[in-house]
Motif scaffolding. Structure first.
Motif, PDB file in Angstrom:
ATOM      1  N   CYS A 414       0.853  -1.075  -0.082  1.00 27.79           N
ATOM      2  CA  CYS A 414      -0.065   0.068  -0.005  1.00 27.79           C
ATOM      3  C   CYS A 414       0.829   1.170   0.285  1.00 27.79           C
ATOM      4  O   CYS A 414       2.179   1.106   0.115  1.00 27.79           O
ATOM      5  N   PRO A 476       4.769   0.217   4.075  1.00 25.13           N
ATOM      6  CA  PRO A 476       4.027  -0.009   2.832  1.00 25.13           C
ATOM      7  C   PRO A 476       3.931  -1.304   2.230  1.00 25.13           C
ATOM      8  O   PRO A 476       2.838  -1.508   1.661  1.00 25.13           O
ATOM      9  N   GLY A 479       1.088  -2.959   5.959  1.00 22.23           N
ATOM     10  CA  GLY A 479      -0.023  -1.927   5.927  1.00 22.23           C
ATOM     11  C   GLY A 479      -1.200  -2.514   6.745  1.00 22.23           C
ATOM     12  O   GLY A 479      -2.300  -2.342   6.472  1.00 22.23           O
ATOM     13  N   ASN A 502      -4.633  -0.597   7.071  1.00 21.11           N
ATOM     14  CA  ASN A 502      -4.177   0.706   6.787  1.00 21.11           C
ATOM     15  C   ASN A 502      -5.719   1.346   6.005  1.00 21.11           C
ATOM     16  O   ASN A 502      -6.335   0.910   5.080  1.00 21.11           O
ATOM     17  N   TYR A 504      -5.607   3.116   3.564  1.00 17.54           N
ATOM     18  CA  TYR A 504      -5.603   2.696   1.979  1.00 17.54           C
ATOM     19  C   TYR A 504      -6.435   1.783   1.293  1.00 17.54           C
ATOM     20  O   TYR A 504      -7.026   2.047   0.222  1.00 17.54           O
ATOM     21  N   TYR A 505      -6.810   0.701   2.368  1.00 22.07           N
ATOM     22  CA  TYR A 505      -7.526  -0.417   1.559  1.00 22.07           C
ATOM     23  C   TYR A 505      -9.041  -0.120   1.468  1.00 22.07           C
ATOM     24  O   TYR A 505      -9.763  -0.622   0.809  1.00 22.07           O
ATOM     25  N   ILE A 508      -8.980   2.920  -1.664  1.00 17.39           N
ATOM     26  CA  ILE A 508      -8.748   2.540  -3.289  1.00 17.39           C
ATOM     27  C   ILE A 508     -10.147   2.210  -3.804  1.00 17.39           C
ATOM     28  O   ILE A 508     -10.100   2.186  -4.844  1.00 17.39           O
ATOM     29  N   CYS A 514      -7.283   6.661  -5.984  1.00 10.43           N
ATOM     30  CA  CYS A 514      -6.418   6.170  -7.081  1.00 10.43           C
ATOM     31  C   CYS A 514      -5.803   6.994  -8.047  1.00 10.43           C
ATOM     32  O   CYS A 514      -4.679   7.084  -8.506  1.00 10.43           O
ATOM     33  N   ASN A 532      -1.771  -4.229  -7.839  1.00 11.82           N
ATOM     34  CA  ASN A 532      -1.565  -4.336  -6.329  1.00 11.82           C
ATOM     35  C   ASN A 532      -1.544  -5.681  -5.975  1.00 11.82           C
ATOM     36  O   ASN A 532      -2.203  -6.431  -6.594  1.00 11.82           O
ATOM     37  N   HIS A 534      -0.855  -8.403  -2.209  1.00  6.21           N
ATOM     38  CA  HIS A 534      -0.599  -8.392  -0.721  1.00  6.21           C
ATOM     39  C   HIS A 534      -1.914  -9.076  -0.074  1.00  6.21           C
ATOM     40  O   HIS A 534      -1.894  -9.938   1.045  1.00  6.21           O
ATOM     41  N   MET A 552      -6.126  -5.474  -7.708  1.00  2.00           N
ATOM     42  CA  MET A 552      -5.866  -6.204  -6.803  1.00  2.00           C
ATOM     43  C   MET A 552      -5.562  -7.983  -7.232  1.00  2.00           C
ATOM     44  O   MET A 552      -6.760  -8.500  -7.415  1.00  2.00           O
TER      45      MET A 552
END
Length: 643
Positions: A414, A476, A479, A502, A504-505, A508, A514, A532, A534, A552
């Motif tokens: 992330c 990063p 995350g 985080n 971020y998830y 997005i 984005c 992406n 993870h 993802m």
């Protein structure tokens, strides 16, 4: 204006006007070709059989090409056998030798068919580029067969070539060479979006395959970083990768793959935890070891021994680096050993395992002398493993924290964001970092951890930071708020196991976020995408985020995640006409080929076919054309003399 001194250097490679003009013509022709197909994989986690199958089959494209060419002339079974031969030429050739009564005829027919597939696979490339991929021993012969131009004499000529290959008993080597060439031609570029290591049985086999790929890059994941830190000598990372290896029964990887000597650990664990059943630490048996099977009760003891050591050395790092802000992860000193409880966030919990023979309640973070000696022995194995060093150096030479390529932004985890969706500001070593600059700073620190002079302060600090990247809240490639290792082992309450993601998830899902991230990395949101990994995409969840700007692609190639994802992984495919996600079925145990072709979902059709001129490589070639044009003008004006 190009410097005359540079043109004189360029003239050494192109010594006259004809050579310069010829190369200009060649490069302009290349620019007009369709761009090669790029393949993106993520979170391989040691699943070598599944990955190698997806790689060798070009995620179903090999079978698609075979069907397109031979659907009218070959049965379903014959097409399946031809595709399987292309995936695994050595083993399938041997099987055919046992199966086919007229084996020489089979070889001749098979070579004809493989040449046709090879022609189709090479159609996007110039003849010179195909030649560069040809195996040296068969380069002339394959080139002749691929570029047949008809005429009354050619069929007999090519038939005689193939008969000679068979009669001289070179068919096995030639068929293998053709199959490997087809695989290489169908994948122009290979991108690995992190986490090659841990959980699955043979990450080392994946690394060997990647080293043999012609054009590959890697964006490091937190599991890769942990192995890189271990190779650099970080004890917390060493303890972590050994613990995880034992946890997933990966003794073949540790001992056979990398020569990590675990004998000292087995002796220590048996002596220390002799009367302890270590039930909490029984390994996950997703794969059986072939070379180094270990008795499960002993493996559980070894697992617990490394877990306790890891908790100690991690706590020591946290004490050493208050800037990590991870004091809440020091938990051994929160245990009441008499009551068998631990206090977490002000609440007391009963421990699932209350036996800590190596933990001194008065100094719970200190290693015993035996634990210290054990870690020195294991660390020595890591530092002396030549194969591990080869693989780690490849991770450095072909890897990075992120990559911008062909209008795509690639990274594993992330970009840390605040709860408001803004770029988070991270304080480390007296400096502030955020966004793209933060990833570039960490990239430099990761390289310092391995390549800086041994014993230097800069190497020591960077090596410590590798552990933070594994599990730090603002890492990063991690995350999450915490790595709940202690809680999962010792506390039954599921609420304590939660690792909050985080922001971020969450953000997005929005196109605006984005777009902001793409701009942060210097890309145009109208023509760019984020790829992406993870976080496994759960069954029923869409892998496409941000209204088509982010993909993802962790679809669960790792067996440990397939109960969540319901599939066997994604491959993201970017060719000259579309962007697509190939959804794979799980590979059955003991099988090297999936019976079902992947489901391919086109996620974006490209209005105008993408050519090499539209790629990063095309920009480089255009720059070369400018330089060669300047050289050509210099020759024609007499500024530089021709040879």
């Amino acid at each position: 204006m190009i410097d005359e001194r540079y043109l004189k250097l360029l003239a050494k490679d192109y010594p006259n006007a004809q050579a310069a003009a010829s190369e200009i013509i060649n490069l302009r022709a290349i620019l007009s070709l369709p761009k090669g197909t790029e393949y993106f994989f993520s979170d391989l986690h040691g699943e070598h059989q599944a990955f190698l199958y997806q790689l060798k089959s070009a995620s179903g494209v090999v079978r698609k090409k075979v069907d397109e060419l031979f659907e009218q002339s070959l049965s379903e079974g014959e097409r399946t056998a031809l595709a399987k031969l292309i995936y695994y030429p050595e083993s399938e050739y041997c099987a055919a030798k046992q199966r086919e009564p007229a084996f020489d005829d089979w070889c001749r027919i098979t070579i004809y068919r493989l040449v046709e597939v090879c022609k189709e696979a090479s159609s996007k490339y110039t003849r010179s580029k195909v030649r560069k991929k040809l195996p040296e021993s068969f380069a002339y012969i394959i080139d002749e067969l691929l570029h047949a131009d008809g005429g009354s004499n050619k069929p007999h000529y090519h038939s005689e070539i193939i008969r000679s290959i068979v009669s001289t008993h070179m068919s096995e080597e030639f068929i293998t060479a053709l199959c490997n060439l087809i695989q290489q031609l169908l994948i122009d570029k290979l991108h690995i979006i992190g986490d090659i290591f841990d959980r699955g049985p043979r990450a080392d086999a994946i690394m060997d395959a990647l080293i043999n790929c012609h054009d590959v890059d890697i964006q490091w994941g937190n599991h890769d970083i942990s192995w890189m830190g271990a190779a650099a000598g970080n004890w917390a990372c060493i303890a972590n990768v050994v613990r995880l290896g034992i946890s997933y029964n990966n003794f073949d990887l540790l001992e056979d793959g990398y020569g990590i000597n675990l004998r000292a650990l087995s002796i220590f664990a048996e002596q220390t935890y002799h009367d302890d059943p270590c039930e909490v630490f029984i390994p996950h048996i997703l794969d059986e070891n072939q070379y180094d099977p270990v008795d499960i009760p002993l493996a559980a003891k070894m697992h617990k021994a490394m877990a306790v050591i890891q908790l100690k050395v991690e706590a020591q790092l946290i004490k050493k680096h208050p800037e990590y802000r991870m004091d809440d992860r020091i938990l051994l000193d929160k245990i009441d050993f008499e009551k068998g409880t631990v206090t977490l966030d002000g609440k007391e919990y009963a421990l699932r395992d209350k036996l800590f023979p190596t933990v001194d309640p008065k100094n719970p973070l200190e290693l015993t002398h035996a634990e210290t000696d054990l870690m020195k022995t294991i660390a020595s194995s890591f530092s002396h493993s030549e194969r591990l060093e080869k693989h780690i150096r490849f991770l450095y030479s072909h890897g990075s924290m992120y990559l911008r390529i062909n209008s795509n932004l690639l990274y594993h985890g992330c970009i840390p964001l605040t709860s408001d969706g803004d770029l988070d500001i991270i304080h480390l070593y007296g400096q502030e970092h955020s966004g793209r600059e933060y990833l570039e700073f960490l990239d430099g620190m990761a390289r310092t951890a391995y390549f800086a002079p041994t014993g230097s302060t800069e190497r020591e600090n960077a090596r410590d930071l590798m552990w933070y990247l594994w599990c730090g809240a603002k890492s990063p490639v991690f995350g999450k708020t915490k790595m709940a290792t202690f809680e999962r082992y010792f506390i039954a309450a599921p609420a304590t196991h939660r690792e909050k993601m985080n922001p971020y998830y969450t953000y997005i899902e929005h196109r605006s976020t984005c777009e902001m991230l793409l701009r942060e990395f210097g890309l145009d949101p109208s023509s760019s995408h984020i790829i992406n990994g993870h976080v496994p995409v759960k069954a029923g969840e869409m892998p496409v985020k941000g209204e088509g700007l982010l993909f993802m692609i962790d679809g669960g190639i790792s067996k440990s995640y397939q109960s969540q994802t319901g599939i066997g992984g994604y491959t993201f495919i970017a060719n000259s006409r579309y962007l697509a996600l190939a959804e794979h079925k799980p590979l059955k145990s003991g099988c090297s080929v999936c019976e079902t072709s992947p489901k391919v979902m086109v996620v974006e059709a490209i209005k105008q076919r993408v050519t090499v001129a539209d790629t990063d490589n095309g920009a480089d070639l255009s720059h070369q054309i400018e330089e060669l044009t300047a050289l050509l003008q210099a020759y024609r004006s007499g500024t530089i003399k021709e040879k």
